[in-house]
Design an enzyme around this catalytic site. Structure first.
Site, short mmCIF file in Angstrom:
data_model
loop_
_atom_site.label_atom_id
_atom_site.label_comp_id
_atom_site.label_asym_id
_atom_site.label_seq_id
_atom_site.Cartn_x
_atom_site.Cartn_y
_atom_site.Cartn_z
N GLY A 99 -3.14 -4.99 -4.86
CA GLY A 99 -3.91 -4.01 -5.40
C GLY A 99 -3.07 -2.64 -5.67
N ARG A 104 2.35 -30.32 -3.90
CA ARG A 104 2.41 -30.89 -5.60
C ARG A 104 0.95 -31.45 -5.67
NH1 ARG A 104 7.49 -34.44 -4.11
NH2 ARG A 104 6.17 -34.47 -2.14
N ASP A 124 0.89 -1.33 0.07
CA ASP A 124 -0.28 -0.06 -0.05
C ASP A 124 0.79 1.37 -0.01
OD1 ASP A 124 -2.65 -1.69 0.36
OD2 ASP A 124 -1.79 -1.87 2.53
N GLY A 151 1.71 3.02 -2.39
CA GLY A 151 1.52 3.90 -3.56
C GLY A 151 2.40 3.36 -4.84
N LYS A 152 2.68 1.89 -5.07
CA LYS A 152 3.18 1.61 -6.24
C LYS A 152 2.50 1.88 -7.29
CE LYS A 152 3.43 -2.69 -4.46
NZ LYS A 152 3.04 -2.47 -3.20
N GLN A 195 2.29 -6.66 -2.87
CA GLN A 195 2.33 -6.49 -1.42
C GLN A 195 3.66 -5.69 -0.96
OE1 GLN A 195 1.72 -9.90 -2.42
NE2 GLN A 195 -0.30 -9.31 -2.19
#
Length: 429
Positions: free
Chosen positions: A40, A143, A13, A15-16, A223
């Site tokens: 997000g 697996r 969070d 601001g990427k 993230q």
């Protein structure tokens, strides 16, 4: 080859979205290499807001966008997001969007298990999004995962379903739930398969060709480092490795492909969900930061916890992830504060330490050691050069650089793409 890897250097969070959008407009390919649709990004382009949770940010500008094998893919969430963006006028087709054919799927039974566990955990809740990310990664490592490539072979899936259901039926019985409805699961997969398979391909091969052409590749992390399953505030973490080193395994490219590692850092600190937060402010100041910064999760809408900038955490994140430079975001949220504080160390049972310890109990017990700085009363909102910033704002930025042992590559002063002070261009490094 001028590649760039973007990661969050706090708890996500940061601001990427805006930073990745700006870089994606200059890249030839954008790659998601871990996480799921619990991530997000919010992009604001020419006044239009786009909310992404699974698709790489480059898709909005038509840049080749790739979901790597390190991602866990919810095919129904993907379809909904694609349809929503197409409704906003975004072009999404096999020419500009690809999914790794060895990408594990998030199934409805993963969402069920995630929510059942969290509900039953009581005080042990870790604050998951309930979207099935963790259980899907468990099945990958165990697996027994169903992968994208399996969607083309659903009529011969019985052996995999036997392994999958042997595990999940026992867990579901423990929660008083009926066994997995295999017929319905197959029917649901057959319905969604054509949509997903149109984008499926050996992503490593396509990226190899992009690399041969000398093109710019942007690796987009989800993230933040402090949510890394190894290096974060365990167990209050996500289920994947969020550090820059995951680029190699999560995309199918070699370890030298990460390039310039840009760590996105908010000018204060926020966290969603449970877990330790040394510099958290449960007072009017924390409320003010949250209101001014519009601190609500892009995916969940959950209110974010807010606190002063924690230099200890960011220094640790930058070291672990090999950050070349940081992009400092949301500086404008601090406008008008008389006094600002920066966490420079912790007290743990009377001893001052300069790192976040690994044990959850120690993390919960540390007390922040603060350094105070004078705030500023001018505005930084919309600033595009150092000359536009109040002197105290510049001092604040310089002090952060000193404390985290990492230079500032850019400063963001609003959600708009152009409201950025560029110090060092990652693609030109």
């Amino acid at each position: 080859m001028a590649n760039v890897t973007v990661i969050g250097a706090q708890w996500g969070d940061e601001g990427k979205g805006k930073i990745v959008d700006w870089l994606a407009s200059r890249a030839d390919a954008v790659v998601r290499f871990q996480g799921g649709h619990n991530a997000g990004h919010t992009l604001v382009i020419d006044g239009t807001t786009y909310k992404l949770s699974l698709l790489p940010s480059g898709i909005v500008t038509g840049t080749l966008s790739i979901i790597g094998n390190g991602v866990v893919l919810d095919p129904w969430a993907l379809k909904a997001e694609v349809e929503k963006l197409i409704g906003q006028g975004v072009t999404i087709a096999p020419e500009n969007f690809a999914i790794a054919d060895n990408c594990p799927l998030i199934l409805p039974i993963h969402r069920d298990l995630d929510q059942l566990r969290e509900t039953a955990a009581g005080k042990g809740k870790i604050g998951t999004t309930g979207r099935g990310i963790g259980p899907a990664y468990e099945d990958k490592v165990g697996r027994r995962a169903i992968r994208v490539c399996d969607l083309a072979h659903l009529d011969s899936l019985d052996p995999q379903l036997d392994r999958l259901c042997a595990h999940h039926d026992a867990l579901r019985a423990g929660f008083g739930e009926p066994p997995v409805d295999r017929a319905r699961l197959i029917a649901d997969l057959k319905e969604i398969a054509p949509f997903v398979l149109q984008f499926a391909q050996p992503v490593w091969k396509r990226l190899r060709d992009v690399k041969k052409e000398g093109s710019r590749i942007l690796f987009e992390g989800a993230q933040g480092v402090l949510l890394d399953v190894d290096h974060g505030t365990y167990p209050f973490v996500t289920s994947s490795n969020t550090v820059s080193g995951t680029v190699a395994s999560g995309s199918g490219m070699g370890p030298g492909s990460a390039g310039f590692v840009l760590g996105i850092v908010k000018a204060y600190t926020t966290r969603v969900g449970s877990g330790p937060f040394p510099s958290e402010l449960d007072d009017d100041t924390g409320q003010r930061l949250g209101e001014r910064g519009h601190e609500f999760g892009t995916v969940t809408g959950r209110k974010r916890r807010c606190g002063w900038f924690d230099a200890v955490l960011v220094r640790q994140s930058c070291a672990i992830s090999g950050v070349t430079g940081i992009a400092l975001t949301k500086l404008d949220v601090l406008d008008g504060f008389d006094t600002l504080k920066i966490c420079t160390g912790y007290k743990l049972r009377g001893e001052v330490i300069d790192y976040l310890p690994a044990h959850a109990a120690d993390q919960a017990e540390v007390e922040p050691v603060y350094e105070e700085m004078e705030g500023w009363h001018g505005t930084t909102a919309g600033a595009r050069s150092w000359a536009d910033l109040p002197a105290q704002a510049v001092k604040y930025i310089r002090r952060i650089e000193e404390l985290i042992d990492c230079p500032v590559a850019s400063v963001s002063t609003s959600p708009e793409r152009d409201d950025t002070i560029l110090v060092r261009d990652p693609f030109e490094d």
